[in-house]
Design a protein around this motif. Structure first.
Motif, PDB file in Angstrom:
ATOM      1  N   THR A  11       0.837  -1.203   0.000  1.00 19.78           N
ATOM      2  CA  THR A  11       0.000   0.000   0.000  1.00 19.78           C
ATOM      3  C   THR A  11       0.872   1.253   0.000  1.00 19.78           C
ATOM      4  OG1 THR A  11      -0.075   0.102   2.422  1.00 19.78           O
ATOM      5  CG2 THR A  11      -1.789  -1.208   1.334  1.00 19.78           C
ATOM      6  N   ALA A  12       0.229   2.369  -0.273  1.00 17.76           N
ATOM      7  CA  ALA A  12       0.959   3.639  -0.291  1.00 17.76           C
ATOM      8  C   ALA A  12       0.864   4.383   1.036  1.00 17.76           C
ATOM      9  CB  ALA A  12       0.424   4.528  -1.411  1.00 17.76           C
ATOM     10  N   ASP A  13      -0.145   4.064   1.854  1.00 17.23           N
ATOM     11  CA  ASP A  13      -0.400   4.915   3.016  1.00 17.23           C
ATOM     12  C   ASP A  13      -0.819   4.149   4.277  1.00 17.23           C
ATOM     13  OD1 ASP A  13      -2.775   4.167   1.810  1.00 17.23           O
ATOM     14  OD2 ASP A  13      -3.339   6.205   1.232  1.00 17.23           O
ATOM     15  N   SER A  14      -0.326   2.922   4.436  1.00 17.58           N
ATOM     16  CA  SER A  14      -0.542   2.228   5.705  1.00 17.58           C
ATOM     17  C   SER A  14       0.179   3.002   6.811  1.00 17.58           C
ATOM     18  CB  SER A  14      -0.013   0.798   5.639  1.00 17.58           C
ATOM     19  OG  SER A  14      -0.823   0.011   4.798  1.00 17.58           O
ATOM     20  N   PHE A  15      -0.378   2.991   8.019  1.00 16.49           N
ATOM     21  CA  PHE A  15       0.135   3.866   9.078  1.00 16.49           C
ATOM     22  C   PHE A  15       1.576   3.528   9.467  1.00 16.49           C
ATOM     23  CE2 PHE A  15      -0.986   0.280  11.759  1.00 16.49           C
ATOM     24  CZ  PHE A  15      -0.145   0.378  12.856  1.00 16.49           C
ATOM     25  N   SER A  16       1.978   2.270   9.301  1.00 14.31           N
ATOM     26  CA  SER A  16       3.301   1.863   9.766  1.00 14.31           C
ATOM     27  C   SER A  16       4.354   1.836   8.672  1.00 14.31           C
ATOM     28  CB  SER A  16       3.204   0.467  10.402  1.00 14.31           C
ATOM     29  OG  SER A  16       4.477  -0.020  10.722  1.00 14.31           O
ATOM     30  N   ASP A  17       4.004   1.304   7.500  1.00 12.75           N
ATOM     31  CA  ASP A  17       5.016   1.088   6.462  1.00 12.75           C
ATOM     32  C   ASP A  17       4.486   1.399   5.066  1.00 12.75           C
ATOM     33  OD1 ASP A  17       3.258  -0.995   6.187  1.00 12.75           O
ATOM     34  OD2 ASP A  17       4.667  -2.550   6.810  1.00 12.75           O
ATOM     35  N   ASN A  50      -5.958   2.567   7.264  1.00 15.37           N
ATOM     36  CA  ASN A  50      -5.670   3.812   7.979  1.00 15.37           C
ATOM     37  C   ASN A  50      -6.807   4.812   7.737  1.00 15.37           C
ATOM     38  OD1 ASN A  50      -4.592   6.205   8.948  1.00 15.37           O
ATOM     39  ND2 ASN A  50      -2.681   6.043   7.810  1.00 15.37           N
ATOM     40  N   THR A  51      -7.263   5.455   8.806  1.00 21.30           N
ATOM     41  CA  THR A  51      -8.383   6.388   8.654  1.00 21.30           C
ATOM     42  C   THR A  51      -8.043   7.570   7.753  1.00 21.30           C
ATOM     43  OG1 THR A  51      -7.714   7.478  10.714  1.00 21.30           O
ATOM     44  CG2 THR A  51      -9.449   5.818  10.863  1.00 21.30           C
ATOM     45  N   ASN A  52      -6.755   7.841   7.569  1.00 21.14           N
ATOM     46  CA  ASN A  52      -6.337   8.942   6.698  1.00 21.14           C
ATOM     47  C   ASN A  52      -5.948   8.470   5.304  1.00 21.14           C
ATOM     48  OD1 ASN A  52      -6.591  10.956   8.761  1.00 21.14           O
ATOM     49  ND2 ASN A  52      -4.670  10.219   9.649  1.00 21.14           N
ATOM     50  N   ALA A  53      -6.163   7.187   5.031  1.00 19.66           N
ATOM     51  CA  ALA A  53      -5.750   6.621   3.744  1.00 19.66           C
ATOM     52  C   ALA A  53      -6.724   6.991   2.634  1.00 19.66           C
ATOM     53  CB  ALA A  53      -5.651   5.101   3.851  1.00 19.66           C
ATOM     54  N   ASN A  54      -6.200   6.987   1.411  1.00 23.86           N
ATOM     55  CA  ASN A  54      -7.041   7.173   0.232  1.00 23.86           C
ATOM     56  C   ASN A  54      -7.629   5.827  -0.179  1.00 23.86           C
ATOM     57  OD1 ASN A  54      -6.474   9.986  -0.174  1.00 23.86           O
ATOM     58  ND2 ASN A  54      -4.442   9.391  -0.907  1.00 23.86           N
ATOM     59  N   LEU A  55      -8.876   5.866  -0.623  1.00 22.54           N
ATOM     60  CA  LEU A  55      -9.533   4.646  -1.094  1.00 22.54           C
ATOM     61  C   LEU A  55      -9.140   4.432  -2.551  1.00 22.54           C
ATOM     62  CD1 LEU A  55     -11.539   2.485  -0.066  1.00 22.54           C
ATOM     63  CD2 LEU A  55     -13.357   3.829  -1.131  1.00 22.54           C
ATOM     64  N   VAL A  56      -8.355   3.380  -2.815  1.00 25.82           N
ATOM     65  CA  VAL A  56      -7.937   3.109  -4.188  1.00 25.82           C
ATOM     66  C   VAL A  56      -9.036   2.331  -4.902  1.00 25.82           C
ATOM     67  CG1 VAL A  56      -5.502   3.101  -3.530  1.00 25.82           C
ATOM     68  CG2 VAL A  56      -6.756   0.931  -3.624  1.00 25.82           C
ATOM     69  N   SER A  57      -8.960   2.296  -6.221  1.00 25.32           N
ATOM     70  CA  SER A  57      -9.947   1.554  -6.996  1.00 25.32           C
ATOM     71  C   SER A  57      -9.766   0.058  -6.757  1.00 25.32           C
ATOM     72  CB  SER A  57      -9.795   1.857  -8.481  1.00 25.32           C
ATOM     73  OG  SER A  57      -8.576   1.323  -8.970  1.00 25.32           O
ATOM     74  N   GLU A  58     -10.809  -0.719  -7.052  1.00 30.13           N
ATOM     75  CA  GLU A  58     -10.700  -2.173  -6.923  1.00 30.13           C
ATOM     76  C   GLU A  58      -9.636  -2.715  -7.867  1.00 30.13           C
ATOM     77  OE1 GLU A  58     -14.262  -4.418  -7.110  1.00 30.13           O
ATOM     78  OE2 GLU A  58     -15.224  -3.349  -5.444  1.00 30.13           O
ATOM     79  N   ILE A  59      -9.509  -2.097  -9.041  1.00 26.62           N
ATOM     80  CA  ILE A  59      -8.497  -2.539 -10.004  1.00 26.62           C
ATOM     81  C   ILE A  59      -7.102  -2.380  -9.419  1.00 26.62           C
ATOM     82  CG2 ILE A  59      -7.414  -2.027 -12.232  1.00 26.62           C
ATOM     83  CD1 ILE A  59     -10.196  -1.282 -13.276  1.00 26.62           C
TER      84      ILE A  59
END
Length: 272
Positions: A11-17, A50-59
């Motif tokens: 992922t691009a925006d997980s809280f830890s890594d 993450n509550t601050n993460a962006n929702l990516v497309s299913e693709i």
């Protein structure tokens, strides 16, 4: 002996890594690290919760997971997929996932069809039903308190267990996760109340998965430790989980958890 799930966040925006394992070379290096450290399962996520993460497309979510799956073919391990989207869950099972971890507890309107279709062909699939006050990644105010959190979790688990059994899911394939940190509340005491009350949850739901790894409540309890400084407090909480004999533990740092388990066994605090 607790089963260890090693976390692989593609992922691009997980809280830890977030962002650390988006590229195939880094993904494979982390897979190798987790397996060499003793992970019993690798759990792949292509969408941060993450509550601050962006929702990516299913693709995009599926492309990330599929990339990890292709690399995992080089290794012998059980694969779990962390996704709350029914279509992604179904595709993951078709491509070899052995377990689905859903932070919404399989409450999506399309979950029933996806799960029933999948288990009709793959009966050995395990499902992890996670409790969250938001039933997803949306940031909402929590009404959970240290006093009501365990009854609320048990109520949710009972409801989801009844529903999933009615879909044809085998009871021995159901695992339950109380959720920790922001999944419960910004108040760290709510999460600590859950940890102190694990015995009462285990009594009714012995198939339990717990993840405290680098969670916000651990940092907040110590005045706001950043994620990079939560390894010691994570291990302390995970040792507690080991001693409570939690069946499944999900962690970022597999090596430390496995080392702790060995020492506890040498001390005869855990069965060999």
């Amino acid at each position: 002996m607790s089963i260890c799930f090693g976390i692989l966040n593609v992922t691009a925006d997980s809280f830890s890594d977030g962002g650390a394992y988006l590229e195939p070379v880094a993904t494979e290096a982390q897979i190798s690290n987790l397996i060499q450290s003793g992970a019993d399962w690798i759990e792949v996520s292509g969408q941060s919760s993450n509550t601050n993460a962006n929702l990516v497309s299913e693709i995009e979510e599926w492309e990330r997971i599929q990339m990890a799956f292709l690399l995992l073919q080089n290794y012998k391990c059980n694969i779990s997929v962390d996704s709350f989207r029914p279509q992604i869950q179904a595709m993951a099972i078709e491509h070899g996932a052995h377990c689905i971890n859903d932070i919404s507890g399989f409450t999506h309107v399309d979950s029933k069809h996806a799960i029933q279709s999948s288990i009709s062909k793959h009966k050995e699939i395990s499902l992890i039903v996670m409790h969250s006050h938001t039933k997803g990644i949306a940031k909402e105010s929590s009404n959970l308190t240290p006093d009501n959190v365990i009854p609320k979790i048990l109520e949710f688990f009972r409801d989801r267990k009844k529903e999933l059994l009615s879909w044809g899911v085998r009871e021995d394939r159901l695992y339950f996760d109380p959720g920790m940190g922001f999944f419960l509340s910004e108040d760290p005491e709510v999460s600590f109340s859950v940890l102190r009350g694990l015995d009462s949850i285990l009594e009714e739901f012995p198939n339990l998965m717990v993840s405290v790894s680098r969670k916000s409540f651990l940092g907040n309890a110590l005045g706001g430790l950043p994620v990079t400084e939560r390894e010691n407090v994570t291990l302390t909480a995970e040792i507690y989980l080991l001693m409570k004999k939690i069946p499944w533990i999900r962690t970022h740092n597999v090596k430390k958890l496995k080392q702790a388990e060995i020492i506890l066994k040498r001390l005869h605090l855990l069965p060999s």
